[in-house]
Structures are given as structure tokens and as C-alpha cells.
Design an enzyme around this catalytic site. Structure first.
Site, PDB file in Angstrom:
ATOM      1  N   ASP A   1       0.820  -1.218   0.000  1.00 27.41           N
ATOM      2  CA  ASP A   1       0.000   0.000   0.000  1.00 27.41           C
ATOM      3  C   ASP A   1       0.850   1.263   0.000  1.00 27.41           C
ATOM      4  O   ASP A   1       0.650   2.166   0.822  1.00 27.41           O
ATOM      5  CB  ASP A   1      -0.938   0.014   1.213  1.00 27.41           C
ATOM      6  CG  ASP A   1      -1.745  -1.268   1.349  1.00 27.41           C
ATOM      7  OD1 ASP A   1      -2.115  -1.844   0.312  1.00 27.41           O
ATOM      8  OD2 ASP A   1      -2.005  -1.688   2.495  1.00 27.41           O
TER       9      ASP A   1
ATOM     10  N   GLU B   1     -11.332   0.416  -3.760  1.00 28.04           N
ATOM     11  CA  GLU B   1     -10.612   0.883  -2.566  1.00 28.04           C
ATOM     12  C   GLU B   1      -9.427   1.734  -2.979  1.00 28.04           C
ATOM     13  O   GLU B   1      -9.231   2.032  -4.154  1.00 28.04           O
ATOM     14  CB  GLU B   1     -10.163  -0.317  -1.719  1.00 28.04           C
ATOM     15  CG  GLU B   1      -9.299  -1.302  -2.482  1.00 28.04           C
ATOM     16  CD  GLU B   1      -9.098  -2.616  -1.754  1.00 28.04           C
ATOM     17  OE1 GLU B   1      -9.666  -2.802  -0.670  1.00 28.04           O
ATOM     18  OE2 GLU B   1      -8.366  -3.468  -2.275  1.00 28.04           O
TER      19      GLU B   1
END
Length: 514
Positions: free
Chosen positions: A15, A171
Site C-alpha cells: 500500500d 478501494e
């Protein structure tokens, strides 16, 4: 033209979010159940990164109760620089939810959390020209709210934005003002093999957003590329006007369905702009490099524990109580004191670092005294291999789900000894195995089809040659077996009494000594 190798930050560093300040780049990653949280890196060329520290390095910033499940904790930060300050927004899953912290300098100190009453995960932060601060996040789709970043108050919304092309789990939203457009970059398809990056644009951060005609602009789904699960991306512009994308990916190996053991890693790929849309080619293992490259000093192979504080690469599951470790009780040694009697449950004493290379040697000099201590290769409490010393013997213990077993033991003399863990992929044949045996699976059988082999050895006393105790299939310490969002962490532990470690080596195989 020079080139660079992917991943640019290997091992469990998922991420990625990055920003540029002048000639400097900064990048932050998820840390999940590990403390300290959110590793922070610096680079001058987007390729060579040095860890500056961890954003959440105090219990007052990050408190993870012992019952925090594996792969809960800190999810998907967004790192930005605005108004002369650094801002980082993230979510504590299983804790207080969404919060942000700020700092004048990336090295810190970072502020105490400012909590924001928003649901979901993967929050983003962006500022409009009129000073409005916007937080996009994932909550059954992509949503947006206007917030006060200093108080955490929600001033407007949340309301729905564009949520992708219809793939599951939209997301990782990131909003950017580029020229006359606001761009909304998201991930969709799930963080597994179907992961993808898509983008839309609008004249206002509120939308309405029009999707790019070529969505998804990046995915490796249903390909045989060695890099898989590409997604959860962030964009940055270099001073020369070139654009780059940092993203996560995995490197699965072994027989189908293949296994990735290092976790989701940080990759870099170039971006072109065509007709107002970013164009991203497949993520390669080797790309032409940004120019000029500015390598940083490599991380040392050995940690001698000569400093009062531990280096920022060292992490512990959930917490690291002050009484559980010390580098001053015995100067030049790391003393670990047991806080739990097993690695199978939370609350134990463990200090480790991420495994960042498919092949490596990990070794440590241990003076166990009357303790029970050793080296562990772990994914979580239910999936770890341990080389431990206690009561005059060294033994190898494997925990895979509900099954735990001692697989080898050997008497060792009292006093210091060296523990060695070797990780080898199956591109290199194990000692004594012919190519024909590797292909037929005999005598290794099904073991040969895993991603790698982990072997455990000891050097008792003043011995110079390691004595091998056991060799285990690495697939059982993979995400495909254990599930979750993390990767392997290798390190030292104590589950009875206090033990001292003189040094710890982490050596990628290409630089292996002896």
C-alpha cells in the site's frame, strides 16, 4: 540508459503512498499488526530508498491490544505535504478507526492522532484551491467528505463518488488536482490476483467523474507475468516533468497455484499522459531508470546492537514493552526478556525485520543462559518455524495452523552459539539433488513444488561449519496458506527468562559470505 530492478522496496511493504518535496521523495507503507507502525522512506531518485523511521513510534500514537488479530491494525496510509507540513492519514482497523498525524519534518516527531468520525478504510487527503480539505475513503464503494484536518470534524458529507468499473472491492482512492482536472485513482478487483488500477476525472472533487476509456489502466490479472496482484497505486511527478506510479505487487513462485511468501511489495513503473489520461505499461522486473540515479548507503548486513535504540527496521507484533528488551543491560548485546511462554499466542517477546529477498541467510549469535530463545520465521501466531535453544539442546519447531511439532533436536554445549536460517528458492537445486530428481519429485516428492526451502543450522561453541538440523517447505509460511495481508518477518525471540543476542545478520544470497 541506466535501469533499475523491481521491487524498489522488497518484502512486506504494501500500500505505498508517496509525495515529493523539492528534490526529495517520501514514501509510507501499511504495517498492520506490527509496532512501531507505518515505515517511512526517503529517496532522491524513486529507486533507492532509505528508511528514516516509523511514523507511529510511540504507544500513545499506536496501541494495539494483545487480542488484535493478525492482519488487523494499520491499513493503507496516505502521505502528503501541504502548507509546509507532512500529513499522514490512515485507519486503525480493530481500534479507533480513521485518524491523521502531522509533522514539520519527515523524521518526526509526528503528532498525536487526530481522530476523524468516518467509516471505512484507505483514507486519502487532498486540498482544494479554496483551502477545503477532502477525505476520500473506501466504504462499500468510494465516498468523499470535507473535513477539518486539525480538529478531525466532518464538515460535509460523506457522499458517493465514482467506484470503478464494477470489479469487487473498490478501494485505495487518491485524489489529485492536475491541470484543470481532478483525477480519482482507485484500486479494484481485490488485492489478490485480480487486482487492478482504474482512474476517472472531473472538474470538481465532488464529481461527477468520467472514467478513463482504457480502464483498468493497469492489471496483471490472468497473465503469466512474474509480478502479480498489481494495484493500490499512487502517482507522483518528478522535477523533470516525468510521471511515476508506486504500487504494490507480489512475486508468487512454485507449483500452481503458486505461493508468495514475502508479502505485498512496493514496485515502481513509469507513466505517460495521452489525451489527458495516464497510460501505464505492464510492471517489469527491470525498467529504464529515472535520471539521474542517486544510490543511498546500503543497509548494513549486521546489527551489533551497539546503540541504545533499535534501528527503525526492527518491529514487534502489536507492542514492544520497555521491560521486554534492552541494549544497555549488557552493552553490545540485545537482551530479550520473555513476556509470554509461546509464539503461538499474542503477547510474546519477538523483535524481527521483514524478509526482503527470495533467497537470504539469517544468523544470530545467542547466549541463552537459562532462557528459552531463538530465531523465528513467522507470518502469524499460527504459522511460524522456530530454531530455539533451551535446556542444553537446539531444536526446530514448526507451527502450521492447529498442528505444532518438534522436527529435530540436538544437544549443544552451554554458552554462546550461532543460529543460522537459510532460505533458498527452487531455481537452485538443493544439495545432492539432480535435475532429474527435481523434475520427477523424487526423492523430495511434493516438497520440491513449494516456493522455497527453509533450512535450520547451528554452530555450537567455536565451530566454523554449521550443523544442519532440518529443512522445511516454505509454502506453509505463505499468504496462500496462512491468509492475511502481511509477509514473512524474521527475528529473535524469548519465551522463558532472559536471553542475550550479540549480533544479527541478514544477508541476501547474492552477497552471501562463506
Amino acid at each position: 540508459m541506466s535501469s533499475y530492478q523491481n521491487p524498489v522496496i522488497g518484502g512486506f511493504h504494501p500500500d505505498p503512498s508517496l509525495c515529493r518535496v523539492g528534490q526529495d521523495y517520501y514514501l509510507a507503507c501499511s504495517s498492520f499488526e506490527y509496532f512501531p507502525g507505518v515505515p517511512l522512506f526517503h529517496s532522491r531518485d524513486l529507486v533507492h530508498w532509505r528508511q528514516l523511521g516509523n511514523v507511529l513510534d510511540r504507544p500513545s500514537q499506536l496501541w494495539l491490544p494483545p487480542g488484535t488479530p493478525a492482519s488487523a491494525g494499520i491499513y493503507a496510509p496516505t502521505l502528503r505535504h501541504h502548507g509546509g507540513r507532512f500529513w499522514l492519514i490512515t485507519t486503525l482497523v480493530g481500534g479507533g478507526g480513521t485518524f491523521l498525524v502531522t509533522a514539520e519534518r519527515p523524521e518526526g516527531p509526528w503528532s498525536e492522532p487526530v481522530w476523524i468520525d468516518l467509516p471505512g478504510i484507505d483514507p486519502d487527503i487532498a486540498w482544494d484551491e479554496d483551502g477545503s480539505c477532502w477525505c476520500a475513503f473506501s466504504d462499500s464503494g468510494i465516498r468523499l467528505a470535507r473535513i477539518d484536518p486539525r480538529s478531525g470534524a466532518v464538515l460535509d458529507g460523506p457522499f458517493e463518488l465514482w467506484s470503478g468499473t464494477g470489479r469487487k472491492y473498490p478501494e485505495a482512492p487518491h485524489l489529485y488536482r492536475i491541470g484543470d482536472w481532478w483525477y480519482l485513482l482507485i484500486a479494484e478487483g481485490g488485492t489478490e490476483r485480480g487486482h487492478a488500477v482504474s482512474i476517472a476525472r472531473a472538474r470538481s472533487p465532488r464529481g461527477p467523474f468520467e472514467p478513463a476509456p482504457a480502464n483498468p489502466i493497469l492489471t496483471h490479472a490472468a497473465t503469466d507475468r512474474p509480478i502479480q496482484s498489481t494495484g493500490h497505486a499512487d502517482l507522483v511527478a518528478a522535477p523533470d516533468g516525468s510521471w511515476w506510479m508506486a504500487l504494490l505487487g507480489t512475486r508468487p513462485r512454485g507449483h500452481t497455484p503458486e505461493f508468495h511468501v514475502l508479502g505485498r511489495e512496493t514496485f515502481l513503473t513509469p507513466v505517460r499522459w495521452v489525451d489527458g489520461w495516464p497510460v501505464v505499461g505492464p510492471v517489469q522486473e527491470c525498467h529504464p531508470a529515472p535520471s539521474p540515479l542517486q544510490p543511498v548507503e546500503p543497509e548494513p548486513v549486521r546489527d551489533d546492537f551497539d546503540e541504545p535504540a533499535l534501528a527503525p527496521r526492527w518491529v514487534s507484533p502489536r507492542a514492544r514493552p520497555e521491560g521486554s528488551w534492552s541494549t544497555t543491560d549488557r552493552p553490545g548485546w540485545l537482551r530479550l526478556t520473555a513476556t509470554g511462554d509461546t509464539l503461538d499466542r499474542p503477547g510474546h517477546t519477538f523483535v524481527g525485520r521483514r524478509q526482503q529477498h527470495p533467497e537470504c541467510r539469517i544468523s544470530a549469535r545467542l547466549d541463552p543462559g537459562a532462557a528459552r530463545a531463538g530465531l523465528s520465521v513467522r507470518l502469524d501466531e499460527a504459522h511460524h518455524y522456530d530454531l530455539e535453544v533451551a535446556d542444553g539442546e537446539a531444536r526446530v519447531v514448526a507451527r502450521v495452523g492447529p498442528l505444532g511439532q518438534c522436527l529435530a533436536r540436538r544437544p549443544v554445549p552451554p554458552g554462546p552459539l550461532t543460529l543460522v536460517v537459510d532460505v533458498r528458492t527452487h531455481d537452485v537445486l538443493p544439495p545432492g539433488v539432480t535435475a532429474a530428481e527435481q523434475l520427477t519429485g523424487e526423492p523430495l516428492g511434493v516438497r520440491a513444488t513449494g516456493p522455497d526451502t527453509i533450512s535450520f543450522s547451528v554452530l555450537p561453541g567455536a565451530a566454523t561449519q554449521p550443523v544442519r538440523l532440518a529443512e522445511l517447505d516454505g509454502r506453509y509460511l505463505s499468504t496462500e496458506v496462512a491468509t492475511g495481508f502481511t509477509g514473512r518477518v524474521v527475528g529473535m525471540y524469548a519465551t522463558r527468562g532472559s536471553a542475550d543476542f550479540d549480533w544479527f545478520d541478514y544477508l541476501p544470497a547474492l552477497g552471501r559470505r562463506g
